[in-house]
Design an enzyme around this catalytic site. Structure first.
Site: not given
Ligand code: HT7
Ligand code: ZN
Length: 851
Positions: A294, A316
């Site tokens: 993060e 990602e």
């Molecule tokens: N970028 C974040 C993705 C994420 C997410 C996607 C769909 C539903 C709920 C979610 N919570 C977080 C997490 C990451 O890749 O760091």
């Molecule tokens: Zn991520």
């Protein structure tokens, strides 16, 4: 259901450079007023269309004057005849208290928080909810100060004002433009730990980690991990944190692992809270990895973001690559690589063979929520890793520098990233780019011949046909090899170390005195499946001598799979099963080899999951795979009993990660002997002072007789019933038990007072673990496993489509099942699809599976 296509992308018709948001948290609802500066970005009289979901609209004002000439229907607010620039003010009510979807603004325990990626912000206010609309935000949050003494948002706190006696109003300003999916709001009675980090340019950054009251003493490891991540990103990529404050909030109800909101990360508490008593060594590494991931998003994702959601792997894949590199530097590079590849093989490879196969950059979707996948993340990281390998460390870094120089503050595409890499390095990645648009795990079949002092490798690449319709052109990837003689002498020529594959068929010839053994695609150089007809003796030589530690591990994996495959054949033909003595002997040598690092040795004691075995069958037979696995492990434990016991005992004295890892790996194999290990496991269970040993003993006791197991279950529950995270481990253990009665137990547990069917962690621990990790019983012959999970999916889908859709991925093997199982699964798939009002996300998964 509307399919969205990448080819239809058009720039936003209106930009929103500035947003002022007021969130007034009341007892039963929150009132959100947003003032958007709207700037026309197109010609003609195109109306402004904003997204808005489940918003109770109170008013719309244009440049301060209320208007009524708008339409709010089908989750869109449409306003015609706007001037080129205007301030649009809307006021809406939302209900965070009853929002079980966990998207937008919702309640987790006593905390109110947001989850806006991918499309949650439309549940907070009307907005152009797409990542290429980037705005500067000022966010004011107001609430009852006793209930919500902490009111947090992105950026810097610029004002904190008491309102009357009972209320507090905090104003936050984020100087950096960002897409709305990075907006965060948190309100709660939170405890915190604080620290600081001095950046390379001497700025002091305040660091704050917030938890539920009474939990913050478990956040120190997260804090250390954060500081290490900040330093590593400066040292490795020259990237310095840009705000003055970095906050992390831990919540118990969260759809995923964590969220990188600018300056205010929100985390599933499982990835923040860790102390040795309640978290295993692997949990500690999980916290470090996710905190790093993060944090790294601050640059790869936040400062340079995605133009649209088709570009998801841009942030990602790259950020996973970065967090993998960080963890490799901080722990053991080989062990980390083996663990990452194992995840890829057991999650992404099946995905590529299943109904939701897609390239790392898909070209269409019904809902983007279904594309937060192992393909976009883990295969995406492998694609970045290949660029890193091809360019080398220095040029890769130059490519990253150029990427940030060109694109900081922009919303860009994967082509922009690859162009920066090409321009900085001079390396032509034209053919390589096919990795972004082609699905499927390439199968690389290698054959060899030996003639007159020449050893020839014939390499054929096949891109399999998948459920995703796309070209299947030859790919370009690194393919370093090693060569060993039969006594394990390393004869690798320099040329072998830099091989590249780019054609469908290629031959490589090496001068050698005798036939040699190839060690292929060293270090797992590409996300491919390498097939080579190794003999058992050749694999034993590689297991003993390969200097490439990944391939040494892979030799152990191949030998294990060969042994299990032989047992499957023996079962099918009613023959007696036994493991090849040569394999046993080579394991005995490994177990007494003092030169092997303990953590690495633990990886060589490879235990495949049932589904890893089933995946190698033409028609998946999970029951047979489970039976063969059990026979294999019981025999292995019997043959290696004294060596494993010695290993266990020799590592009792030192209480450290490496010793725990090898000791508990030995115990885990020994547990296939059932009650023979009851005594040592019970002792470890009773005396363990850390969760790693406690869990290892507990898991082993599950394989003992009922009285021993039930006693352990009771004692665990009694001790940890008040600890939410530890109890998740207990639920998982119950869900993955290899016993015919497991489903009945799970049904009872779903009514347990500690079970909460609205909490994603609990759902994943019980239903998710059963469907995803207990293949033998989920695929039971009476179809009850399918029916039970289908019931749960239908129920959960009525309030949380993210969790229901991910649970539905358990049906992925449908097309590979035998006729009888397929019929039983189909009945449940059809039942789900016919349920009225199922979510778009779930519908997409089920229809693709049935296709
Ligand atoms: N970028 C974040 C993705 C994420 C997410 C996607 C769909 C539903 C709920 C979610 N919570 C977080 C997490 C990451 O890749 O760091
Ligand atoms: Zn991520």
């Amino acid at each position: 259901m509307k399919e969205i296509f990448l080819k239809d992308y058009i720039e936003p018709n209106y930009l929103i450079p500035n947003v002022e948001l007021y969130i007034n948290i009341l007892e039963k609802e929150a009132v959100v007023t947003s003032m958007l500066t709207i700037v026309k970005n197109c010609s003609g009289d195109t109306p402004l269309v904003l997204d808005g979901k489940e918003l109770k609209l109170h008013s719309v004002l244009l440049d301060g004057k209320e208007i009524f000439d708008f339409d709010y229907s089908d989750d869109k607010l449409t306003i015609k005849n706007l001037p080129n620039k205007a301030v649009l003010t809307t006021t809406v009510s939302i209900d965070p208290y009853n929002n079980k979807s966990m998207e937008g603004f919702y309640k987790s325990g006593n905390i109110l928080c947001t989850q806006n990626e991918a499309e949650g912000f439309r549940r907070v206010t009307f907005f152009s909810d797409r990542p290429d609309v980037m705005s500067k935000y000022t966010i004011t949050v107001e609430g009852d100060k006793k209930v919500f003494p902490k009111l947090l948002s992105n950026g810097n706190l610029v004002e904190s004002t008491p309102i009357g006696e009972n209320r507090l109003r905090n104003k936050w300003e984020d100087p950096f433009a960002k897409p709305c999916y990075l907006v965060a709001i948190v309100a709660g009675d939170l405890e915190s730990i604080t620290d600081s980090f001095t950046t390379k340019s001497g700025r002091v950054i305040d660091l704050e980690i917030y938890t539920d009251p009474g939990q913050s003493n478990k956040a120190y490891h997260a804090m250390e991990s954060l500081k290490k991540s900040m330093k590593w990103d400066e040292d490795t990529f020259g990237l310095e944190y840009d705000l003055d404050l970095y906050m992390v909030v831990a919540v118990d109800s969260f759809n995923a692992g964590a969220m990188e909101n600018k300056g205010l990360n929100i985390f599933n508490s499982a990835y923040v809270l860790a102390d040795p008593k309640t978290a295993t060594d692997s949990d500690f590494e999980g916290v470090e990895g996710v905190i790093a991931h993060e944090y790294f998003h601050n640059w790869t994702g936040n400062r340079v973001t995605c133009r649209d959601w088709f570009q998801l792997t841009l942030k990602e894949g790259l950020t996973v690559f970065r967090d993998q590199e960080f963890s490799s530097d901080k722990t053991d590079r080989t062990v980390k690589r083996i663990s990452d590849v194992s995840i890829l093989r057991s999650h992404q490879y099946p995905e590529d063979k299943g109904p939701n196969s897609h390239p790392i950059k898909p070209e269409s979707y019904f809902t983007i929520d279904n594309f937060y996948t192992a393909t976009v993340y883990e295969k995406g990281a492998e694609v970045i890793r290949m660029i890193f390998t091809l360019l080398g460390k220095e040029k890769f870094r130059a490519g990253m520098d150029l990427y940030f120089k060109r694109h900081t503050g922009e919303a860009v595409t994967t082509e922009d990233f690859v162009s920066a890499m090409e321009d900085a390095s001079g390396f032509d990645l034209t053919q390589f780019k096919r990795w972004y648009s082609q699905a499927g795990t390439p199968v690389i079949s290698v054959d060899s011949s030996y003639n007159n002092g020449e050893f020839t490798l014939k390499v054929k690449q096949e891109i399999p046909k998948t459920s995703y319709n796309c070209p299947r052109e030859p790919l370009f990837f690194p393919f370093p090899i090693g060569l060993y003689d039969k006594d394990g002498r390393d004869l690798t020529p320099e040329a072998g170390k830099n091989l590249i594959i780019s054609k469908e068929y290629e031959e490589f010839t090496f001068k050698t005195e005798n036939r040699v053994i190839p060690s292929l695609a060293q270090g797992f150089s590409a996300p491919i499946e390498v097939r080579y007809n190794y003999s058992t003796d050749e694999l034993i030589t590689l297991l003993t001598a390969d200097k490439d530690k990944f391939n040494k591990f892979d030799a152990a994996r191949r030998l294990t799979m060969i042994s299990i495959d032989t047992i499957i054949g023996d079962i099918r033909t009613n023959r007696e099963c036994s493991i090849d003595k040569r394999i046993i002997e080579s394991y005995k040598k490994l177990l007494t080899d003092p030169t092997l690092e303990k953590r690495y040795l633990a990886t060589l004691l490879y235990i495949p999951e049932v589904k890893d075995i089933a995946l190698t069958m033409e028609e998946y037979d999970f029951k047979l795979a489970n039976r063969a696995r059990n026979i294999y492990l019981k025999q292995l434990a019997t043959e290696l009993k004294s060596n494993l016991f010695r290993l266990f005992e020799d590592n009792l004295a030192i209480d450290a990660v490496a010793e725990r890892s090898i000791k508990n790996s030995a115990l885990s194999i020994l547990s296939f002997l059932g009650d023979d290990i009851a005594e040592i496991a019970q002792k470890q269970f009773a005396l363990a002072e850390n969760m790693t040993d406690y869990m290892a003993a507990f898991m082993s006791l599950q394989k003992c007789s009922d009285t021993v197991r039930i006693e352990a279950n009771k004692s665990f529950k009694e001790k940890w019933k008040d600890n939410f995270l530890v109890m998740n481990k207990w639920f998982i253990t119950q869900a993955i038990r290899d016993d015919e009665t497991v489903l009945d137990d799970i049904k009872k547990l779903s009514l347990d007072e500690l079970f909460d069917n609205t909490n994603p962690n609990r759902i994943r621990s019980l239903f998710g673990a059963f469907a995803g990790r207990n293949s033998a019983h989920f695929h039971s012959e009476d179809g009850q496993g399918y029916k039970f999970i289908a019931d749960k999916i239908i129920d959960i889908d009525s309030y949380n489509s993210h969790v229901s859709s991910s649970l539905a991925s358990a049906f992925q093997p449908y097309k590979y099942l035998g006729e009888k199982q397929a019929k039983l699964m189909k009945e449940q798939l059809i039942r789900i699809s016919q349920k009225e009002g199922i979510s778009t996300g779930l519908n997409e998964i089920i229809l693709k599976t049935l296709k």
